[in-house]
Motif scaffolding. Structure first.
Motif, PDB file in Angstrom:
ATOM      1  N   ALA A   1       6.869  21.526  54.433  1.00  0.00           N
ATOM      2  CA  ALA A   1       6.373  23.025  54.319  1.00  0.00           C
ATOM      3  C   ALA A   1       5.115  22.995  54.311  1.00  0.00           C
ATOM      4  O   ALA A   1       4.319  23.985  54.785  1.00  0.00           O
ATOM      5  N   ILE A   2       4.083  22.322  53.401  1.00  0.00           N
ATOM      6  CA  ILE A   2       2.576  22.278  53.483  1.00  0.00           C
ATOM      7  C   ILE A   2       1.975  22.332  55.020  1.00  0.00           C
ATOM      8  O   ILE A   2       1.305  22.955  55.255  1.00  0.00           O
ATOM      9  N   ALA A   3       2.508  21.381  55.781  1.00  0.00           N
ATOM     10  CA  ALA A   3       2.002  21.299  57.162  1.00  0.00           C
ATOM     11  C   ALA A   3       2.360  22.704  57.962  1.00  0.00           C
ATOM     12  O   ALA A   3       1.530  23.081  58.756  1.00  0.00           O
ATOM     13  N   ASP A   4       3.377  23.176  57.832  1.00  0.00           N
ATOM     14  CA  ASP A   4       3.812  24.451  58.552  1.00  0.00           C
ATOM     15  C   ASP A   4       2.982  25.473  58.099  1.00  0.00           C
ATOM     16  O   ASP A   4       2.519  26.254  58.787  1.00  0.00           O
ATOM     17  N   VAL A   5       2.791  25.810  56.680  1.00  0.00           N
ATOM     18  CA  VAL A   5       1.886  26.651  55.972  1.00  0.00           C
ATOM     19  C   VAL A   5       0.457  26.661  56.570  1.00  0.00           C
ATOM     20  O   VAL A   5      -0.177  27.475  57.033  1.00  0.00           O
ATOM     21  N   ALA A   6      -0.027  25.393  56.639  1.00  0.00           N
ATOM     22  CA  ALA A   6      -1.459  25.062  57.168  1.00  0.00           C
ATOM     23  C   ALA A   6      -1.399  25.258  58.581  1.00  0.00           C
ATOM     24  O   ALA A   6      -2.637  26.024  58.861  1.00  0.00           O
ATOM     25  N   LYS A   7      -0.524  25.128  59.504  1.00  0.00           N
ATOM     26  CA  LYS A   7      -0.640  25.477  60.673  1.00  0.00           C
ATOM     27  C   LYS A   7      -0.542  27.119  60.844  1.00  0.00           C
ATOM     28  O   LYS A   7      -1.336  27.751  61.933  1.00  0.00           O
ATOM     29  N   ALA A   8       0.040  27.911  59.856  1.00  0.00           N
ATOM     30  CA  ALA A   8       0.101  29.432  60.192  1.00  0.00           C
ATOM     31  C   ALA A   8      -0.952  29.867  59.244  1.00  0.00           C
ATOM     32  O   ALA A   8      -1.470  30.973  59.461  1.00  0.00           O
ATOM     33  N   THR A   9      -1.759  29.302  58.862  1.00  0.00           N
ATOM     34  CA  THR A   9      -2.928  29.823  58.010  1.00  0.00           C
ATOM     35  C   THR A   9      -4.168  30.339  58.846  1.00  0.00           C
ATOM     36  O   THR A   9      -4.581  29.454  59.555  1.00  0.00           O
ATOM     37  N   LYS A  10      -4.474  31.685  58.603  1.00  0.00           N
ATOM     38  CA  LYS A  10      -5.510  32.115  59.560  1.00  0.00           C
ATOM     39  C   LYS A  10      -6.995  32.186  58.633  1.00  0.00           C
ATOM     40  O   LYS A  10      -6.753  32.557  57.427  1.00  0.00           O
ATOM     41  N   SER A  11      -7.855  31.635  59.530  1.00  0.00           N
ATOM     42  CA  SER A  11      -9.100  31.318  58.785  1.00  0.00           C
ATOM     43  C   SER A  11     -10.340  31.100  59.760  1.00  0.00           C
ATOM     44  O   SER A  11      -9.728  30.520  61.123  1.00  0.00           O
ATOM     45  N   PRO A  12     -11.509  31.495  59.716  1.00  0.00           N
ATOM     46  CA  PRO A  12     -12.704  31.114  60.709  1.00  0.00           C
ATOM     47  C   PRO A  12     -12.744  29.619  60.374  1.00  0.00           C
ATOM     48  O   PRO A  12     -13.516  29.120  61.614  1.00  0.00           O
ATOM     49  N   ALA A  13     -12.300  28.882  59.350  1.00  0.00           N
ATOM     50  CA  ALA A  13     -12.597  27.594  59.127  1.00  0.00           C
ATOM     51  C   ALA A  13     -11.829  26.723  60.149  1.00  0.00           C
ATOM     52  O   ALA A  13     -10.987  27.118  60.790  1.00  0.00           O
ATOM     53  N   PRO A  14     -12.486  25.389  60.444  1.00  0.00           N
ATOM     54  CA  PRO A  14     -11.932  24.752  61.298  1.00  0.00           C
ATOM     55  C   PRO A  14     -10.504  24.082  60.967  1.00  0.00           C
ATOM     56  O   PRO A  14     -10.265  24.171  59.738  1.00  0.00           O
ATOM     57  N   GLU A  15      -9.880  23.601  61.833  1.00  0.00           N
ATOM     58  CA  GLU A  15      -8.349  23.161  61.459  1.00  0.00           C
ATOM     59  C   GLU A  15      -8.248  22.182  60.522  1.00  0.00           C
ATOM     60  O   GLU A  15      -7.415  22.404  59.586  1.00  0.00           O
ATOM     61  N   ARG A  16      -9.140  21.410  60.564  1.00  0.00           N
ATOM     62  CA  ARG A  16      -8.878  20.056  59.639  1.00  0.00           C
ATOM     63  C   ARG A  16      -9.395  20.903  58.307  1.00  0.00           C
ATOM     64  O   ARG A  16      -8.648  20.381  57.102  1.00  0.00           O
ATOM     65  N   PHE A  17     -10.107  21.811  57.957  1.00  0.00           N
ATOM     66  CA  PHE A  17     -10.571  22.325  56.730  1.00  0.00           C
ATOM     67  C   PHE A  17      -9.586  23.091  56.141  1.00  0.00           C
ATOM     68  O   PHE A  17      -9.163  23.157  54.991  1.00  0.00           O
ATOM     69  N   ARG A  18      -8.951  23.737  57.122  1.00  0.00           N
ATOM     70  CA  ARG A  18      -7.805  24.619  56.720  1.00  0.00           C
ATOM     71  C   ARG A  18      -6.456  23.868  56.156  1.00  0.00           C
ATOM     72  O   ARG A  18      -6.168  24.242  55.116  1.00  0.00           O
ATOM     73  N   HIS A  19      -6.359  22.801  56.684  1.00  0.00           N
ATOM     74  CA  HIS A  19      -5.110  21.857  56.426  1.00  0.00           C
ATOM     75  C   HIS A  19      -5.562  21.451  55.032  1.00  0.00           C
ATOM     76  O   HIS A  19      -4.686  21.393  54.067  1.00  0.00           O
ATOM     77  N   ALA A  20      -6.633  20.833  54.609  1.00  0.00           N
ATOM     78  CA  ALA A  20      -7.154  20.062  53.307  1.00  0.00           C
ATOM     79  C   ALA A  20      -7.070  21.408  52.575  1.00  0.00           C
ATOM     80  O   ALA A  20      -6.643  21.225  51.180  1.00  0.00           O
ATOM     81  N   ALA A  21      -7.497  22.465  52.604  1.00  0.00           N
ATOM     82  CA  ALA A  21      -7.578  23.810  51.768  1.00  0.00           C
ATOM     83  C   ALA A  21      -5.901  23.887  51.528  1.00  0.00           C
ATOM     84  O   ALA A  21      -5.955  23.849  50.054  1.00  0.00           O
ATOM     85  N   VAL A  22      -5.113  23.919  52.326  1.00  0.00           N
ATOM     86  CA  VAL A  22      -3.658  24.072  52.008  1.00  0.00           C
ATOM     87  C   VAL A  22      -3.120  23.009  50.900  1.00  0.00           C
ATOM     88  O   VAL A  22      -2.645  23.277  49.974  1.00  0.00           O
ATOM     89  N   VAL A  23      -3.455  21.987  51.434  1.00  0.00           N
ATOM     90  CA  VAL A  23      -2.877  20.472  50.794  1.00  0.00           C
ATOM     91  C   VAL A  23      -3.339  20.573  49.588  1.00  0.00           C
ATOM     92  O   VAL A  23      -2.500  20.368  48.516  1.00  0.00           O
ATOM     93  N   THR A  24      -4.517  20.700  49.292  1.00  0.00           N
ATOM     94  CA  THR A  24      -5.306  20.837  47.971  1.00  0.00           C
ATOM     95  C   THR A  24      -4.732  21.920  47.047  1.00  0.00           C
ATOM     96  O   THR A  24      -4.699  22.037  45.745  1.00  0.00           O
ATOM     97  N   TRP A  25      -4.313  22.888  47.650  1.00  0.00           N
ATOM     98  CA  TRP A  25      -3.966  24.132  46.897  1.00  0.00           C
ATOM     99  C   TRP A  25      -2.558  23.762  46.360  1.00  0.00           C
ATOM    100  O   TRP A  25      -2.071  24.214  45.332  1.00  0.00           O
ATOM    101  N   ALA A  26      -1.549  23.309  47.427  1.00  0.00           N
ATOM    102  CA  ALA A  26      -0.271  22.916  46.876  1.00  0.00           C
ATOM    103  C   ALA A  26      -0.200  21.592  46.067  1.00  0.00           C
ATOM    104  O   ALA A  26       0.714  21.783  45.340  1.00  0.00           O
ATOM    105  N   LEU A  27      -1.201  20.632  46.179  1.00  0.00           N
ATOM    106  CA  LEU A  27      -1.134  19.554  45.163  1.00  0.00           C
ATOM    107  C   LEU A  27      -2.428  19.629  44.313  1.00  0.00           C
ATOM    108  O   LEU A  27      -3.359  18.704  44.697  1.00  0.00           O
TER     109      LEU A  27
END
Length: 181
Positions: free
Chosen positions: A83-109
């Motif tokens: 679910a975290i991976a899916d949410v990270a892919k769907a997250t909209k932000s001007p940040a790079p993909e790796r940053f968005r993914h890490a931000a979602v992961v650290t939010w969820a965990l």
């Protein structure tokens, strides 16, 4: 059975996924002899009820709402990570993909209190919480903080929307304590 509030209902329903016979609970509830013959009661009845709430929420929430609740509240490691991976892919932000993914992961965990946050099995290595590791390119700290804040604000907004929808579903079933009176 009633739940105190929608968050406790969601947490219990999602936790029902990880209860198994190794932990002392069977999926098939035991019939207890102390009550009416054939009646399911006690923790088996509560578990069965949690499973039914899980099923109801999963079937009635939109997939993106279900995924955001899984990301935030699930204790089932595989489902939470998917679910975290899916949410990270769907997250909209001007940040790079790796940053968005890490931000979602650290939010969820989130980092937990204690020595190295090790009060839970779902904890990340300390380097995950350092925003400088979230991008290959140098980015000003203020920009990183703004990106992270905006991503987290959007994720919390999505959780709130999913909880409102879950509240409506559970309210219609009459299983929230504030509605049971």
């Amino acid at each position: 059975m009633t739940y105190r509030n929608v968050v406790s209902a969601v947490v219990r329903a999602l936790a029902s996924e990880v209860i198994n016979s190794a932990g002392g609970c069977d999926f098939e509830p035991k019939v207890q002899k102390a009550h009416i013959p054939g009646e399911i009661s006690g923790k088996e009845a509560a578990f069965l009820f949690d499973c039914m709430v899980h099923s109801r929420l999963h079937s009635q929430l939109r997939p993106e709402q279900w995924r955001i609740l899984l990301s935030k509240y699930s204790t089932h490691a595989e489902r939470k990570h998917a679910a975290i991976a899916d949410v990270a892919k769907a997250t909209k932000s001007p940040a790079p993909e790796r940053f968005r993914h890490a931000a979602v992961v650290t939010w969820a965990l989130p980092k937990l209190p204690g020595v190295d946050g090790k009060r839970s099995t779902n904890v990340l290595p300390a380097a995950w919480y350092n925003m400088d590791n979230w991008s290959d390119d140098p980015v000003p700290v203020k920009t990183q903080e703004r990106w992270r804040r905006d991503i987290r604000r959007d994720l919390e907004r999505q959780v709130d929307e999913a909880l409102v929808e879950a509240h409506e579903i559970l309210e219609a079933e009459g299983i929230l304590a504030d509605d049971a009176a």
